[in-house]
Design a protein around this motif. Structure first.
Motif, PDB file in Angstrom:
ATOM      1  N   ILE A   1      40.723  45.845  44.746  1.00 59.04           N
ATOM      2  CA  ILE A   1      40.535  46.550  43.476  1.00 59.04           C
ATOM      3  C   ILE A   1      39.113  47.076  43.376  1.00 59.04           C
ATOM      4  N   GLU A   2      38.168  46.245  43.758  1.00 61.99           N
ATOM      5  CA  GLU A   2      36.771  46.668  43.681  1.00 61.99           C
ATOM      6  C   GLU A   2      36.521  47.885  44.566  1.00 61.99           C
ATOM      7  N   GLN A   3      37.148  47.861  45.712  1.00 63.92           N
ATOM      8  CA  GLN A   3      36.952  48.996  46.615  1.00 63.92           C
ATOM      9  C   GLN A   3      37.555  50.270  46.033  1.00 63.92           C
ATOM     10  N   LYS A   4      38.743  50.125  45.463  1.00 64.41           N
ATOM     11  CA  LYS A   4      39.391  51.297  44.875  1.00 64.41           C
ATOM     12  C   LYS A   4      38.575  51.841  43.715  1.00 64.41           C
TER      13      LYS A   4
ATOM     14  N   GLU B   1      39.958  59.007  35.579  1.00 67.76           N
ATOM     15  CA  GLU B   1      39.385  58.144  34.539  1.00 67.76           C
ATOM     16  C   GLU B   1      40.410  57.101  34.086  1.00 67.76           C
ATOM     17  N   GLN B   2      41.643  57.530  33.989  1.00 67.75           N
ATOM     18  CA  GLN B   2      42.672  56.583  33.569  1.00 67.75           C
ATOM     19  C   GLN B   2      42.877  55.494  34.619  1.00 67.75           C
ATOM     20  N   LYS B   3      42.892  55.910  35.876  1.00 69.15           N
ATOM     21  CA  LYS B   3      43.081  54.923  36.943  1.00 69.15           C
ATOM     22  C   LYS B   3      41.927  53.942  36.967  1.00 69.15           C
ATOM     23  N   ILE B   4      40.716  54.445  36.801  1.00 66.47           N
ATOM     24  CA  ILE B   4      39.553  53.554  36.785  1.00 66.47           C
ATOM     25  C   ILE B   4      39.693  52.546  35.651  1.00 66.47           C
ATOM     26  N   ALA B   5      40.100  53.038  34.496  1.00 64.96           N
ATOM     27  CA  ALA B   5      40.247  52.144  33.344  1.00 64.96           C
ATOM     28  C   ALA B   5      41.288  51.060  33.627  1.00 64.96           C
ATOM     29  N   GLU B   6      42.402  51.460  34.218  1.00 64.95           N
ATOM     30  CA  GLU B   6      43.446  50.481  34.535  1.00 64.95           C
ATOM     31  C   GLU B   6      42.921  49.438  35.517  1.00 64.95           C
ATOM     32  N   LEU B   7      42.247  49.927  36.546  1.00 69.82           N
ATOM     33  CA  LEU B   7      41.730  49.007  37.557  1.00 69.82           C
ATOM     34  C   LEU B   7      40.675  48.079  36.969  1.00 69.82           C
TER      35      LEU B   7
ATOM     36  N   MET C   1      42.454  45.359  35.139  1.00 72.42           N
ATOM     37  CA  MET C   1      42.955  44.378  36.112  1.00 72.42           C
ATOM     38  C   MET C   1      41.806  43.522  36.621  1.00 72.42           C
ATOM     39  N   HIS C   2      40.719  44.167  36.936  1.00 76.14           N
ATOM     40  CA  HIS C   2      39.573  43.467  37.501  1.00 76.14           C
ATOM     41  C   HIS C   2      39.048  42.417  36.536  1.00 76.14           C
ATOM     42  N   ALA C   3      38.966  42.782  35.281  1.00 76.37           N
ATOM     43  CA  ALA C   3      38.451  41.849  34.280  1.00 76.37           C
ATOM     44  C   ALA C   3      39.332  40.605  34.205  1.00 76.37           C
ATOM     45  N   THR C   4      40.625  40.849  34.095  1.00 75.43           N
ATOM     46  CA  THR C   4      41.548  39.721  33.991  1.00 75.43           C
ATOM     47  C   THR C   4      41.490  38.847  35.244  1.00 75.43           C
TER      48      THR C   4
END
Lengths: 133, 133
Positions: free
Chosen positions: A90-93, B91-97, B100-103
């Motif tokens: 995820i971090e890489q993406k 931007e939307q994909k970054i927000a989604e990722l 996920m990353h936070a959780t």
DNA sequence: ATAGATGTTCCAGTCACTGGAAGGTCAAGG
DNA sequence: CCTTGACCTTCCAGTGACTGGAACATCTAT
């Protein structure tokens, strides 16, 4: 429970649930009429899967996580490893997308967006190796 | 130029170049022996495509951008629109990722990662609607 | 003549579904 | 009893953008 009910309860489309059965993630029983019959434990699994998928885990990761979940003798280290690898992905993406975003937003900003043909976006795409801004 | 040479020059795998011909993005000529023969303009197009793809544009976006690039009467507004839509998607994909990353990073942090079975990651996956932390 | 690099086509697989066709089953109402 | 509509079934094909591999042709250098 029939598939419609577990679909509503799990939030997963019926199509997806059938697909999960196909690939062996759940194994509902069958009623005499051929309909799938889901137990509570099946619904539980499906909810687990839905949540794992929503965190971006691959189907194979989900399979592993589900197996670990059902293995009462698991080591949490095994779970953590799967999650950490996924986290690294995820971090890489995110990094890749942020790089794209930086370049693109710069270009979009530089483009007049009028009815004239001159366009720094196309210019950049056409001349990759050239230094810009 | 043969396909190997344009592959090296453009950085695209030969397979990809053949695929791009298949879907009509480039139309190299053919030598008497059946080999593809690429002109400079073909190489130029392929480089353009490679760069557009590396910015995450879809193949269909690339097709549009290429058409705009070759249309000397284009309006830069058309180009900008394509880029802006793509930017919004990024931007939307970054927000989604990032969500996920936070959780996930929270869960990974909370997991001991030892040889005991207790695991907050699995606990969270198993109990979605429950408040956590 | 032959070896190795390069080229060709075609088919299948990836990932995780999703859409649609064609048909069987069930509950309610007339 | 019949029909309507909701629900269920299977199977096949498509998505995006390649990628791998088989089987075969061609070119280049020794």
């Amino acid at each position: 429970m029939n598939i419609g009910e577990v679909s509503r309860a799990s939030g997963l489309p019926a199509k997806t649930i059938r697909y999960y059965e196909d690939i062996g993630l759940v194994t509902p029983q069958r009623a005499a009429n051929g309909y799938r019959t889901f137990r509570d434990s099946d619904l539980h699994k499906l909810s687990f899967l839905g949540r794992a998928r929503s965190l971006g885990f691959s189907i194979e990761d989900c399979r592993t996580l589900l197996a670990l979940y059902e293995d009462r003798g698991r080591a949490s280290a095994d779970v953590k490893l799967v999650a950490q690898k996924h986290l690294a992905g995820i971090e890489q993406k995110i990094a890749e997308l942020q790089q794209m975003h930086a370049t693109l937003s710069h270009l979009v900003h530089a483009c007049a967006g009028d009815n004239r043909p001159d366009c720094p976006i196309l210019a950049d795409l056409a001349a990759p190796a050239t230094a810009k801004a």
